[in-house]
Design an enzyme around this catalytic site. Structure first.
Site: not given
Ligand code: HPA
Length: 277
Positions: A31, A62, A84, A86-87, A114, A212-213, A236, A249
Site C-alpha cells: 500500500s 494498489h 489480500h 480481505y478482498e 504498510a 493485513m498482508s 500509523n 487514505h
Molecule cells: N492495522 C492493520 N493493517 C494496517 C494498519 C493497521 O493499523 N496500518 C496499515 N495497515
C-alpha cells in the site's frame, strides 16, 4: 480447471511473451509503495488482468501491474499492488503471483507493506525489517493437497526471513541515516482496523507491527525455497489507551512519504546481492 502447476506455467509463459528477461529478484510493493516501481528501468508493465489466472487488484493504493525491467542494472520483476485475503480471495489465489515470479527464475523475494506500529518506540514513517511473523489470518495458502514439485508438505518456519539480508537492510538504513527497526509482524485478516482490545492483545503477543498482508506470500516463498526480505513501513501508531482513528487514505499518504527509505533499502540490497555477480 488446470492443475496449479499448469496455471503457473501458463502465466509465466505469458509473461515471457512480453519480456524475455531473467529476473533475479521479485519485489512486492505494498500500500502506497507502488511508486518505488518508478525506479525500475521498465521493459514491460503488464496489467494483472492480461495475465492468465491472475486476479484483479481491488485495494486502494494498489495499481495492479507486473513491472518487468532492471533496477540498478539487475533484472527484476515487481508487483505494483498485491492481493489480500480481505478482498475475498483465497490465500492460494492471492499468492499465485509469487509462484509465477518463482517460475520466472527469482531467487529472492523482497516483500513490503504498510503496517500499524504496536511497539511504543516506533514512529510514523519508520521502517521495520521483519524478523518473524505471527499468522492471525486463520488462513494458510499451503492448505490442501501438496504438490511436491512446488515444495515440501511441511515447510519449516524456523527462519522464514533471511537474517543476513535483514542485517544488511539495517546497515543500509544506518548509512542513509534513517530509523529502521527489526521486529515481529502480525497479520490480521482485516479489512477492519484493530479494536483497542485487539491492539492490547497483539502487544501482549509481542508483535511490533500489524498489517493485513505479507504472511501468505512469505509462506509460499518459503515453500518454494526463496530467500525473503520483509519490510514494513509504519504508517500509523496503534494505541490501546487513546482513541486514534486510522483511515486507508492516511495509511497510503504516510507510506508514500516513506517511499525513498524503502527504495534505498530495496535498491541497496539488490545491488549488493546481484551486481557484478
Ligand atoms: N492495522 C492493520 N493493517 C494496517 C494498519 C493497521 O493499523 N496500518 C496499515 N495497515
Amino acid at each position: 480447471m488446470l492443475h496449479l502447476r499448469d496455471q503457473i506455467a501458463e502465466a509465466a509463459a505469458f509473461v515471457r511473451t512480453r519480456w524475455n528477461g531473467r529476473p533475479r529478484c521479485g519485489i512486492i510493493l505494498g500500500s502506497g509503495l507502488g511508486s518505488v516501481g518508478e525506479a525500475i528501468e521498465l521493459d514491460a508493465a503488464i496489467d494483472y488482468g492480461d495475465i492468465p489466472h491472475f486476479l484483479k487488484s481491488t485495494a486502494i493504493g494498489h495499481h495492479g501491474r507486473l513491472l518487468c525491467g532492471k533496477l540498478g542494472g539487475v533484472p527484476v520483476v515487481a508487483m505494483q499492488g498485491r492481493f489480500h485475503c480481505y478482498e475475498g480471495y483465497s490465500a492460494e489465489r492471492a499468492t499465485f503471483p509469487v509462484r509465477v515470479m518463482h517460475a520466472l527464475g527469482i531467487k529472492l523475494l523482497i516483500v513490503s507493506n504498510a503496517a500499524g506500529g504496536l511497539n511504543t518506540n516506533f514512529a510514523c514513517g519508520d521502517i521495520m525489517v521483519i524478523d518473524d511473523h505471527i499468522n492471525l489470518l486463520n488462513r494458510n495458502p499451503l492448505v490442501g493437497v501438496n504438490d511436491d514439485e512446488l515444495g515440501p508438505r511441511f515447510p519449516d518456519l524456523g527462519a522464514p526471513y533471511d537474517r543476513r539480508l535483514g542485517d544488511r537492510a539495517l546497515a543500509i538504513a544506518r548509512k542513509h541515516d534513517f530509523v529502521c527497526h527489526r521486529g515481529v509482524y502480525a497479520a490480521m485478516l482485516g479489512p477492519t482496523y484493530e479494536t483497542r482490545a485487539e491492539i492490547r492483545m497483539l502487544r501482549y503477543f509481542c508483535a511490533d507491527a500489524v498489517g493485513m498482508s505479507t504472511v501468505p506470500e512469505v509462506l509460499v516463498a518459503v515453500h518454494a525455497g526463496l530467500r525473503v526480505l520483509g519490510l514494513s513501513t509504519i504508517t500509523n501508531i496503534c494505541s490501546p489507551d487513546k482513541k486514534v482513528t486510522t483511515s486507508g487514505h492516511e495509511v497510503i499518504a504516510t507510506a508514500e512519504m516513506a517511499r525513498d527509505k524503502l527504495l534505498a533499502i530495496v535498491a541497496g540490497i539488490i545491488s549488493e546481492e546481484f551486481q557484478n555477480r
